[in-house]
Design a protein around this motif. Structure first.
Motif, mmCIF file in Angstrom:
data_model
loop_
_atom_site.group_PDB
_atom_site.id
_atom_site.type_symbol
_atom_site.label_atom_id
_atom_site.label_comp_id
_atom_site.label_asym_id
_atom_site.label_seq_id
_atom_site.Cartn_x
_atom_site.Cartn_y
_atom_site.Cartn_z
ATOM 1 N N LEU A 78 0.840 -1.197 0.000
ATOM 2 C CA LEU A 78 0.000 0.000 0.000
ATOM 3 C C LEU A 78 0.875 1.248 0.000
ATOM 4 O O LEU A 78 0.666 2.166 -0.799
ATOM 5 C CB LEU A 78 -0.936 0.029 1.211
ATOM 6 C CG LEU A 78 -1.760 1.311 1.348
ATOM 7 C CD1 LEU A 78 -2.887 1.347 0.333
ATOM 8 C CD2 LEU A 78 -2.315 1.444 2.749
ATOM 9 N N GLY B 145 2.509 1.756 -3.312
ATOM 10 C CA GLY B 145 1.491 2.166 -4.275
ATOM 11 C C GLY B 145 1.146 3.635 -4.132
ATOM 12 O O GLY B 145 1.023 4.361 -5.124
ATOM 13 N N TYR C 34 -1.461 -2.111 -5.177
ATOM 14 C CA TYR C 34 -2.735 -2.237 -4.456
ATOM 15 C C TYR C 34 -3.328 -3.624 -4.672
ATOM 16 O O TYR C 34 -3.880 -4.222 -3.736
ATOM 17 C CB TYR C 34 -3.723 -1.157 -4.890
ATOM 18 C CG TYR C 34 -3.240 0.256 -4.646
ATOM 19 C CD1 TYR C 34 -2.529 0.585 -3.494
ATOM 20 C CD2 TYR C 34 -3.482 1.261 -5.562
ATOM 21 C CE1 TYR C 34 -2.071 1.871 -3.275
ATOM 22 C CE2 TYR C 34 -3.040 2.553 -5.349
ATOM 23 C CZ TYR C 34 -2.332 2.855 -4.208
ATOM 24 O OH TYR C 34 -1.894 4.132 -3.987
ATOM 25 N N ALA D 83 -6.584 -0.138 0.832
ATOM 26 C CA ALA D 83 -6.049 -0.574 -0.468
ATOM 27 C C ALA D 83 -7.108 -0.422 -1.560
ATOM 28 O O ALA D 83 -6.798 0.035 -2.669
ATOM 29 C CB ALA D 83 -5.560 -2.013 -0.380
ATOM 30 N N TYR D 84 -8.360 -0.789 -1.257
ATOM 31 C CA TYR D 84 -9.429 -0.602 -2.238
ATOM 32 C C TYR D 84 -9.640 0.883 -2.542
ATOM 33 O O TYR D 84 -9.789 1.282 -3.690
ATOM 34 C CB TYR D 84 -10.745 -1.219 -1.739
ATOM 35 C CG TYR D 84 -10.742 -2.720 -1.738
ATOM 36 C CD1 TYR D 84 -10.967 -3.440 -2.911
ATOM 37 C CD2 TYR D 84 -10.515 -3.429 -0.566
ATOM 38 C CE1 TYR D 84 -10.973 -4.831 -2.910
ATOM 39 C CE2 TYR D 84 -10.514 -4.820 -0.557
ATOM 40 C CZ TYR D 84 -10.739 -5.508 -1.726
ATOM 41 O OH TYR D 84 -10.736 -6.879 -1.725
ATOM 42 N N ASN E 153 -7.498 3.414 -2.245
ATOM 43 C CA ASN E 153 -6.387 3.977 -3.012
ATOM 44 C C ASN E 153 -6.361 3.451 -4.439
ATOM 45 O O ASN E 153 -6.043 4.196 -5.368
ATOM 46 C CB ASN E 153 -5.057 3.713 -2.298
ATOM 47 C CG ASN E 153 -4.811 4.718 -1.201
ATOM 48 O OD1 ASN E 153 -4.542 5.884 -1.466
ATOM 49 N ND2 ASN E 153 -4.942 4.293 0.045
ATOM 50 N N ARG E 154 -6.717 2.188 -4.622
ATOM 51 C CA ARG E 154 -6.794 1.678 -5.994
ATOM 52 C C ARG E 154 -7.900 2.411 -6.747
ATOM 53 O O ARG E 154 -7.753 2.740 -7.929
ATOM 54 C CB ARG E 154 -7.017 0.166 -5.994
ATOM 55 C CG ARG E 154 -6.885 -0.448 -7.389
ATOM 56 C CD ARG E 154 -6.923 -1.952 -7.376
ATOM 57 N NE ARG E 154 -8.257 -2.434 -7.032
ATOM 58 C CZ ARG E 154 -8.578 -3.725 -6.961
ATOM 59 N NH1 ARG E 154 -7.665 -4.669 -7.198
ATOM 60 N NH2 ARG E 154 -9.815 -4.094 -6.648
#
Length: 186
Positions: free
Chosen positions: A18, A21, A39, A52-53, A55-56
């Motif tokens: 993370l 990313g 991610y 993570a979701y 930021n993706r």
């Protein structure tokens, strides 16, 4: 390089992917695809990692892939129903798809969760502008300016809303302030 070393030391730690990313898509501009790969790896290691979701989803928005951004922020919100940033990010994606009423609902929730979230007020103001609801837009831009007085775009867009109401003198004052804060808006 530091992120790569940290991953080498503990390749099963989702937070390390993370972090790298985030660096790819925020610090090394334009590296959105590389950020998405990290991610993806973070999600593979920890399928319940809401950050993570989220930021993706931001990376997908930056690539103009708004449906994928919405899907990722849906998942982030499912995992963390009080994730104000995810509501705002999903609202941004909806707005970019021309679904401003749906976007406003998400900004409302983001503001309910974080009443000092300047970007959520700004973005909701933009959606109101798109719907021709200029007074609502002005109210939101004004709140965004109160929370972040150096936001040149909030002044600029409030000026646009004032123009929509025929209040050209107030629009000019906001355009002047926007120009003072950011010469690219002159």
């Amino acid at each position: 390089e530091d992120y790569d070393k940290a991953i080498q030391l503990d390749p099963a730690e989702a937070k390390r992917y993370l972090s790298r990313g985030v660096a790819y898509h925020r610090q090394i501009l334009g590296q959105y695809q590389r950020a998405i790969e990290d991610y993806d790896k973070a999600i593979q290691l920890d399928p319940d990692f809401a950050d993570a979701y989220y930021n993706r989803g931001i990376a997908y928005s930056n690539l103009g892939e708004y449906q994928r951004a919405i899907q990722d922020n849906d998942k982030a919100i499912q995992l963390d129903p009080d994730f104000a940033l995810a509501y705002s990010a999903r609202g941004y994606a909806y707005s970019n798809l021309g679904q401003d009423e749906r976007a406003i609902q998400d900004y409302d929730r983001a503001i309910q969760l974080d009443p000092d979230f300047a970007d959520a007020y700004y973005n909701r103001g933009y959606s109101y502008d798109e719907l021709g609801q200029y007074q609502n837009a002005i109210n939101d831009y004004t709140k965004a300016i109160q929370l972040d007085p150096n936001d040149a775009w909030a002044y600029y867009n409030r000026g646009v809303s004032y123009e929509g109401l025929g209040k050209f003198d107030l629009a000019e004052k906001d355009y002047d302030k926007a120009c003072e804060l950011d010469r690219s808006l002159c």
